[in-house]
Design an enzyme around this catalytic site. Structure first.
Site, PDB file in Angstrom:
ATOM      1  N   LYS A 111      30.188  22.994   6.000  1.00 12.45           N
ATOM      2  CA  LYS A 111      30.261  24.202   6.820  1.00 12.45           C
ATOM      3  C   LYS A 111      31.517  24.188   7.687  1.00 12.45           C
ATOM      4  O   LYS A 111      32.197  25.198   7.839  1.00 12.45           O
ATOM      5  CB  LYS A 111      29.007  24.350   7.685  1.00 12.45           C
ATOM      6  N   LYS A 190      28.278  27.005  -5.428  1.00 10.77           N
ATOM      7  CA  LYS A 190      26.843  27.127  -5.129  1.00 10.77           C
ATOM      8  C   LYS A 190      26.540  28.527  -4.575  1.00 10.77           C
ATOM      9  O   LYS A 190      27.248  28.993  -3.681  1.00 10.77           O
ATOM     10  CB  LYS A 190      26.444  26.077  -4.077  1.00 10.77           C
ATOM     11  N   LYS A 193      24.006  32.278   0.925  1.00 12.01           N
ATOM     12  CA  LYS A 193      24.064  33.460   1.777  1.00 12.01           C
ATOM     13  C   LYS A 193      25.408  33.540   2.477  1.00 12.01           C
ATOM     14  O   LYS A 193      25.900  34.607   2.781  1.00 12.01           O
ATOM     15  CB  LYS A 193      23.001  33.357   2.878  1.00 12.01           C
TER      16      LYS A 193
HETATM   17  P1  ADP Z   1      21.965  29.389   1.769  1.00 12.68           P
HETATM   18  O1  ADP Z   1      22.911  28.340   1.277  1.00 12.68           O
HETATM   19  O2  ADP Z   1      22.003  30.599   0.951  1.00 12.68           O
HETATM   20  O3  ADP Z   1      22.088  29.635   3.252  1.00 12.68           O
HETATM   21  P2  ADP Z   1      19.698  27.879   2.472  1.00 12.68           P
HETATM   22  O4  ADP Z   1      20.542  26.709   2.781  1.00 12.68           O
HETATM   23  O5  ADP Z   1      19.104  28.641   3.599  1.00 12.68           O
HETATM   24  O6  ADP Z   1      20.518  28.840   1.540  1.00 12.68           O
HETATM   25  O7  ADP Z   1      18.571  27.437   1.462  1.00 12.68           O
HETATM   26  C1  ADP Z   1      17.223  27.844   1.473  1.00 12.68           C
HETATM   27  C2  ADP Z   1      16.509  27.184   0.318  1.00 12.68           C
HETATM   28  O8  ADP Z   1      17.023  27.691  -0.909  1.00 12.68           O
HETATM   29  C3  ADP Z   1      16.698  25.670   0.239  1.00 12.68           C
HETATM   30  O9  ADP Z   1      15.525  25.066  -0.219  1.00 12.68           O
HETATM   31  C4  ADP Z   1      17.812  25.507  -0.729  1.00 12.68           C
HETATM   32  O10 ADP Z   1      17.768  24.260  -1.368  1.00 12.68           O
HETATM   33  C5  ADP Z   1      17.551  26.644  -1.701  1.00 12.68           C
HETATM   34  N1  ADP Z   1      18.820  27.095  -2.259  1.00 12.68           N
HETATM   35  C6  ADP Z   1      19.789  27.784  -1.631  1.00 12.68           C
HETATM   36  N2  ADP Z   1      20.823  28.038  -2.432  1.00 12.68           N
HETATM   37  C7  ADP Z   1      20.507  27.489  -3.612  1.00 12.68           C
HETATM   38  C8  ADP Z   1      21.174  27.398  -4.867  1.00 12.68           C
HETATM   39  N3  ADP Z   1      22.368  27.942  -5.054  1.00 12.68           N
HETATM   40  N4  ADP Z   1      20.560  26.731  -5.869  1.00 12.68           N
HETATM   41  C9  ADP Z   1      19.343  26.181  -5.689  1.00 12.68           C
HETATM   42  N5  ADP Z   1      18.664  26.237  -4.543  1.00 12.68           N
HETATM   43  C10 ADP Z   1      19.225  26.875  -3.505  1.00 12.68           C
END
Ligand code: ADP
Ligand code: TRP
Length: 319
Positions: A111, A190, A193
């Protein structure tokens, strides 16, 4: 009965990665375990600065949880900030957490590398996550692969606490669906959001089309033979509809079939895949006051449960 806890921070619209990597796994667990699903709004403060965004994403996230099949009659669905124990336990855990443990956290380093300003909150994010998990004596934490290190940190923090003050927490295990791993976004990184590369679960048809058509590919032409395995187009397709993905892959390999053709197939598969979620959403939104009621009930149950551990922790540390 074993306990499950998981959560997502309401820091943006939930996307396919969140669904496939996390929420979809949660649904069947509700019938086998005692489940707690949180909306980690305190965590979201590490990236959101606009209060109205937080409110909007939070509402959207509860609606999404319910539309994806989380059921308040089976699981406790609650907002993290409704339960003050999370912030309180976080502080106590912070006093046993070595700096080095957090300095190694990939999510923090990523980040900061992406330009999100480094704050104490962002640095201590895994300590708050540890509090979320340990307060409910969770045995299992179902998350996507990118969260594995955070669960390991929670385990380490529990061990540190136990060494100093004695046993009180359940040391949690991560539960990570191997077949899903990390879902790529439309740019091949990846899906997240915060990277502007996500396919939102409740995108409009028009938005969905635009996003699918902009999935990154190489510059091979229609006539060329193309190997799709490992490309974001194929990796996303495979999770949405493995059969159709395989058909498209074979045609790409044979040549005379363009990426644009494969994208059209993916778009139609995606619409089919999302249609039951959309239908459920209409149902959820019809019930007036339902979302508020779910959160109120969830807060009550979560507070009662976490209060038990919190009382023991306070005694152990001498507060
Ligand atoms: P973001 O990266 O979109 O902010 P979060 O970190 O809030 O997502 O993740 C919320 C949940 O969704 C977690 O359990 C995370 O492992 C899963 N997750 C988020 N992005 C992915 C992805 N690209 N592939 C698989 N799982 C994901
Ligand atoms: N950090 C998690 C994520 O970004 C969200 C989260 C907060 C969480 N508290 C949690 C996940 C507790 C599992 C358990 O996805």
């Amino acid at each position: 009965m074993k306990r499950v806890l998981s959560g997502i921070q309401p820091s943006g619209e939930l996307h396919l990665g969140n669904y496939l990597g996390a929420i979809r796994q949660w649904v069947p667990l509700q019938d086998q375990y005692e489940c707690f699903f949180t909306l980690a709004d305190l965590h979201a403060l590490t990236s959101l600065t606009e209060p109205s965004d937080l409110q909007r994403f939070l509402h959207e996230q509860v609606v999404t949880y319910l539309s994806c099949g989380l059921d308040p009659d089976k699981a406790v669905i609650f907002k993290q900030s409704d339960v003050p124990h999370h912030a309180e336990l976080m502080w106590i855990l912070a006093t046993v957490t070595p700096m080095g443990l957090l300095e190694r956290a990939h999510a923090y380093k990523d980040k900061v590398a992406k330009g999100i300003g480094s704050t104490v909150g962002l640095f201590a994010y895994p300590v708050l996550q540890a509090a979320d998990i340990l307060l409910y004596s969770a045995d299992l934490v179902p998350v996507g692969k990118d969260q594995k290190q955070h669960i390991e940190i929670a385990r380490d923090i529990a061990d540190k606490f136990h060494t100093r003050y004695g046993q009180v927490f359940t040391v949690p295990e991560p539960m990570i669906p191997e077949e899903v791993a990390v879902i790529p976004g439309i740019d091949g990184q990846k899906m997240s959001k915060s990277y502007n590369n996500a396919i939102p679960l409740f995108a409009s048809d028009e938005q969905l089309k635009k996003l699918v058509m902009s999935i990154i590919t190489d510059s091979a032409g229609v006539a060329d033979k193309k190997e799709p395995v490992g490309t974001p187009l194929y990796e996303i397709f495979k999770l949405i509809n493995p059969e159709k993905a395989e058909q498209a892959a074979q045609m790409l390999r044979a040549g005379g079939y363009g990426y644009g053709d494969a994208k059209k197939e993916l778009l139609s598969a995606l619409q089919d895949f999302l249609s039951p979620l959309r239908a459920k959403r209409v149902e959820v939104e019809k019930k007036k006051g339902y979302v508020e009621e779910v959160l109120q009930d969830g807060a009550r149950s979560a507070k009662a449960e976490s209060g038990k551990i919190m009382d023991r922790v306070r005694k152990l540390v001498g507060l």
